[in-house]
Design a protein around this motif. Structure first.
Motif, PDB file in Angstrom:
ATOM      1  N   LEU A   1       0.829  -1.199   0.000  1.00  0.00           N
ATOM      2  CA  LEU A   1       0.000   0.000   0.000  1.00  0.00           C
ATOM      3  C   LEU A   1       0.869   1.256   0.000  1.00  0.00           C
ATOM      4  N   LYS A   2       1.966   1.224   0.759  1.00  0.00           N
ATOM      5  CA  LYS A   2       2.871   2.380   0.797  1.00  0.00           C
ATOM      6  C   LYS A   2       3.520   2.608  -0.555  1.00  0.00           C
ATOM      7  N   GLU A   3       3.758   1.542  -1.296  1.00  0.00           N
ATOM      8  CA  GLU A   3       4.365   1.659  -2.621  1.00  0.00           C
ATOM      9  C   GLU A   3       3.346   2.046  -3.693  1.00  0.00           C
ATOM     10  N   GLY A   4       2.070   2.143  -3.290  1.00  0.00           N
ATOM     11  CA  GLY A   4       1.036   2.531  -4.244  1.00  0.00           C
ATOM     12  C   GLY A   4       0.694   1.451  -5.251  1.00  0.00           C
ATOM     13  N   ARG A   5       0.821   0.183  -4.839  1.00  0.00           N
ATOM     14  CA  ARG A   5       0.565  -0.907  -5.776  1.00  0.00           C
ATOM     15  C   ARG A   5      -0.926  -1.188  -5.997  1.00  0.00           C
ATOM     16  N   VAL A   6      -1.782  -0.534  -5.246  1.00  0.00           N
ATOM     17  CA  VAL A   6      -3.221  -0.740  -5.443  1.00  0.00           C
ATOM     18  C   VAL A   6      -3.916   0.610  -5.366  1.00  0.00           C
ATOM     19  N   LYS A   7      -4.920   0.803  -6.205  1.00  0.00           N
ATOM     20  CA  LYS A   7      -5.652   2.064  -6.255  1.00  0.00           C
ATOM     21  C   LYS A   7      -6.935   1.955  -5.444  1.00  0.00           C
ATOM     22  N   ILE A   8      -7.733   3.020  -5.502  1.00  0.00           N
ATOM     23  CA  ILE A   8      -8.993   3.066  -4.774  1.00  0.00           C
ATOM     24  C   ILE A   8      -9.900   1.926  -5.233  1.00  0.00           C
TER      25      ILE A   8
END
Length: 378
Positions: free
Chosen positions: A351-358
């Motif tokens: 999640l911190k790496e932004g591997r998944v969106k809303i």
């Protein structure tokens, strides 16, 4: 009209007798399952409806990796349970088909995807039915927002209130409809004890008893009274009464919201306010839910089944975070703390790496791709 009144009165007598019998059954000492002592732990996996199979595929893949040594040694089994779909339930006109319930009862704990609850009609929610059949009386939902100093845990009574009898109300055609709410002594004492035990075991010294006892004087009044009676056994914990409407407002008040720790609520209020709390955390797709009884336990995403079609027409872009939080809670409940910690850390890193969106956004990773990212971090 007198005929309808007499029929309604007979129906109410039946409901009353059933609830008295349930209370008497609760008065008997329950035997609690020690999941750490089970020779072979059987974890039932139920896909559910809509996006359920998509997010459950991610959870199953990660659980198989986290428990691979126990599975290889015959100490654990992941068992797929089929048939808890809206199509099958409608076809058989059963909230939980008998054959499905029989397979469920062969498991120790369950991880369950979201299931569709029809609006109106007589088909009861599958969740409500399972909570009653397995006597999963404690719904436990943690919410954490570290940057705001929020560390909440909600204990919602899970087998009573409006939900127990909500599909068995009465209707006088073109005149009125009436549903029922039930609160029992035994049901209230065991959920209150679960909440106070959690607070004591986790160093919490504040517990909020949330009702609408100023209006629902019999049912909620009884809930509040018994909760305070149980609380007297925990002198180190401050228990305070709140009404559900003002508590919903308090959760939004940044000047005081961080002072709350543990919440104890009847069924309906707990259902509503935990969705509000999850939204504050980042959305209902970020929160898991535990349904705990003395013999069984069921863990699930707190959101609904949702249509599989999203922006790009593919439900594979659903966010699996909620069911993964539920899987983490399951692992902790059965004594697999190290596996739970690994899963929690891996999800947080991704999640911190932004591997998944809303949730529902098709411009991010698919659910399975997100699962693969997490797998790399385990």
């Amino acid at each position: 009209m007198e005929k309808f009144i007499e029929e309604a009165a007979e129906q109410f007598k039946t409901l009353l007798r059933e609830q008295i019998q349930r209370q008497e059954k609760m008065e008997k000492a329950a035997v609690k399952t020690d999941f750490t002592a089970v020779p072979k732990l059987i974890i039932g996996l139920i896909d559910g409806d809509g996006i359920g199979p998509v997010i459950m595929a991610v959870a199953e893949k990660l659980l198989r990796e986290l428990l691979k040594e126990d599975i290889a040694a015959g100490k654990a089994e992941l068992r797929k349970i089929q048939g808890l779909t809206i199509e099958n339930r409608f076809a058989l006109n059963k909230s939980v088909p008998d054959s499905v319930l029989a397979e469920i009862k062969k498991c120790h704990v369950l991880l369950k995807g979201p299931t569709t609850t029809p609006k109106g009609g007589g088909l009861e929610s599958a969740n409500v039915c399972l909570r009653r059949e397995l006597d999963l009386y404690a719904n436990v939902r943690p919410v954490s927002i570290p940057e705001k100093g929020i560390d909440w845990c909600f204990f919602r009574e899970n087998t009573e209130g409006e939900y127990a009898l909500g599909s068995r109300g009465i209707e006088l055609p073109e005149k009125l409809s009436m549903d029922f709410k039930v609160t029992t002594d035994g049901g209230t004492r065991r959920i209150a004890r679960a909440a106070f035990d959690y607070a004591a075991a986790n160093g919490k010294n504040r517990l909020a008893i949330v009702t609408k006892a100023n209006i629902m004087k019999k049912t909620d009044g009884m809930f509040s009274r018994i909760a305070h009676e149980v609380g007297e056994e925990y002198p180190e914990i401050i228990s305070e009464d709140y009404y559900i409407d003002i508590m919903c407002a308090n959760l939004l008040n940044e000047e005081i919201c961080s002072k709350f720790q543990v919440f104890l609520l009847p069924n309906l209020y707990g259902d509503i306010i935990t969705d509000e709390a999850a939204q504050l955390q980042g959305g209902v797709g970020t929160a898991g839910s535990a349904n705990i009884g003395d013999r069984y336990a069921m863990f699930e995403a707190i959101h609904g089944s949702a249509p599989r079609k999203v922006e790009r027409g593919d439900g594979d872009y659903a966010n699996p975070e909620s069911i993964l939080k539920a899987a983490e809670m399951l692992l902790r409940h059965v004594g697999k703390q190290q596996a739970a910690d690994r899963l929690s850390r891996a999800v947080e890193l991704c999640l911190k790496e932004g591997r998944v969106k809303i949730t529902g956004r098709a411009d991010g990773a698919t659910a399975l791709e997100f699962g693969d990212y997490i797998l790399e971090k385990l």
